[in-house]
Design a protein around this motif. Structure first.
Motif, PDB file in Angstrom:
ATOM      1  N   VAL A 139       0.833  -1.203   0.000  1.00  0.00           N
ATOM      2  CA  VAL A 139       0.000   0.000   0.000  1.00  0.00           C
ATOM      3  C   VAL A 139       0.871   1.258   0.000  1.00  0.00           C
ATOM      4  CG1 VAL A 139      -1.723   1.313   1.287  1.00  0.00           C
ATOM      5  CG2 VAL A 139      -1.920  -1.168   1.137  1.00  0.00           C
ATOM      6  N   SER A 140       1.893   1.264   0.840  1.00  0.00           N
ATOM      7  CA  SER A 140       2.787   2.433   0.908  1.00  0.00           C
ATOM      8  C   SER A 140       3.485   2.660  -0.425  1.00  0.00           C
ATOM      9  CB  SER A 140       3.830   2.234   2.019  1.00  0.00           C
ATOM     10  OG  SER A 140       3.219   2.158   3.281  1.00  0.00           O
ATOM     11  N   GLY A 141       3.923   1.573  -1.056  1.00  0.00           N
ATOM     12  CA  GLY A 141       4.595   1.695  -2.349  1.00  0.00           C
ATOM     13  C   GLY A 141       3.687   2.244  -3.421  1.00  0.00           C
ATOM     14  N   ILE A 142       2.452   1.753  -3.477  1.00  0.00           N
ATOM     15  CA  ILE A 142       1.487   2.247  -4.463  1.00  0.00           C
ATOM     16  C   ILE A 142       1.195   3.717  -4.225  1.00  0.00           C
ATOM     17  CG2 ILE A 142      -0.898   2.044  -5.258  1.00  0.00           C
ATOM     18  CD1 ILE A 142      -0.694  -0.968  -4.656  1.00  0.00           C
ATOM     19  N   LEU A 143       1.023   4.094  -2.967  1.00  0.00           N
ATOM     20  CA  LEU A 143       0.732   5.488  -2.627  1.00  0.00           C
ATOM     21  C   LEU A 143       1.905   6.396  -2.985  1.00  0.00           C
ATOM     22  CD1 LEU A 143      -1.344   7.379  -1.378  1.00  0.00           C
ATOM     23  CD2 LEU A 143      -0.347   6.893   0.878  1.00  0.00           C
TER      24      LEU A 143
END
Length: 287
Positions: free
Chosen positions: A1-5
């Motif tokens: 999730v952090s990477g996508i964000l």
């Protein structure tokens, strides 16, 4: 999730500020770096810090396109989140103070930036450097490593200049081991960013508006993070602490992005563009 964000925040900023679609390839190269390994299954809190840092700098840059008081509230909120995620984010505080100073001293025309690199360096970076040296040399005394190999002692937060007796003398601030490790670390952050900053910044320095807020804000942030993490002692060793030491990666990437925006027409189609594209392909297996 952090990477996508994180990727979403940077690409959204890129599509908003870049004029040539070809430039997006270079932005993708900024993102596709070995530092993305921080998103690959770590249980530390460094992964959420990447989009938080990118969000803060993206909002700071966006403020000068649409200056609003609500943006300042958003910056303060993001700064709080960043500090909660990692204490090193206190380095963003001078950036928020600089934007607040601009907001309350610029009158009605808040899109007009009134600060130069000379002013920021003299009244901002220089006092911070003096304060840091007082803390490093006087308060903490970390410049002098007084550990005794025959006694149990604590490691220091920052690397020393003066090393103790062998075998504890092999890693200090100005030693070849640390300089080599740090250079390797910078390449892990983003090799494309290094190429854009060094070659693009030098070759097209006359075309870049260095005093534009979109350049000064990420530039000052990069200086603060580079200085702090160069001093920081990787207590577990650089290979094991690479996730911690990769925290400046989004900061450096966004500084390179600001240089790309300022010299886009020349940089994308220049001799620097070809090597950058080739480097993107080279780092793909490690990303």
């Amino acid at each position: 999730v952090s990477g996508i964000l994180y990727i979403f925040i940077v690409l959204r900023l890129a599509f908003r500020m870049l004029k040539r679609r070809m430039s997006i390839v270079l932005v993708a190269g900024l993102l596709l770096s070995p530092s993305l390994l921080v998103f690959m299954g770590h249980i530390e809190i460094y992964a959420p810090l990447f989009p938080a840092l990118a969000g803060f700098l993206s909002l700071a840059i966006g403020y000068f396109q649409k200056p609003k008081a609500g943006t300042l509230v958003g910056l303060a909120g993001l700064l709080y989140v960043c500090i909660k995620l990692h204490l090193s984010s206190v380095l963003l505080l001078p950036i928020l103070l600089l934007i607040l100073l601009h907001h309350f001293t610029s009158g009605e025309d808040k899109k007009t930036w009134n600060f130069t690199w000379k002013q920021v360096a003299l009244f901002g970076l220089l006092p911070l450097f003096v304060g840091a040296m007082v803390l490093y040399l006087g308060v903490l005394g970390d410049y002098n490593d007084t550990r005794d190999p025959n006694q149990e002692s604590l490691d220091r937060i920052f690397l020393p200049v003066l090393s103790p007796e062998p075998p504890l003398d092999r890693y200090n601030l100005l030693g070849i081991n640390h300089l080599y490790d740090f250079l390797n670390l910078v390449m892990i952050w983003s090799p494309i960013a290094v190429l854009i900053l060094l070659f693009g910044g030098m070759a097209f320095r006359k075309q870049i508006d260095w005093n534009a807020p979109e350049v000064i804000i990420p530039g000052v942030t990069s200086i603060l993070y580079l200085g702090f993490f160069f001093l920081l002692n990787p207590l577990l060793g650089m290979p094991l602490d690479v996730d911690l030491m990769s925290i400046p990666a989004p900061v450096i990437a966004l500084f390179a992005f600001s240089i790309l925006v300022s010299s886009e027409d020349s940089l994308v189609w220049s001799w620097a563009g070809g090597p950058a594209m080739a480097m993107i392909i080279m780092v793909l297996p490690f990303s």
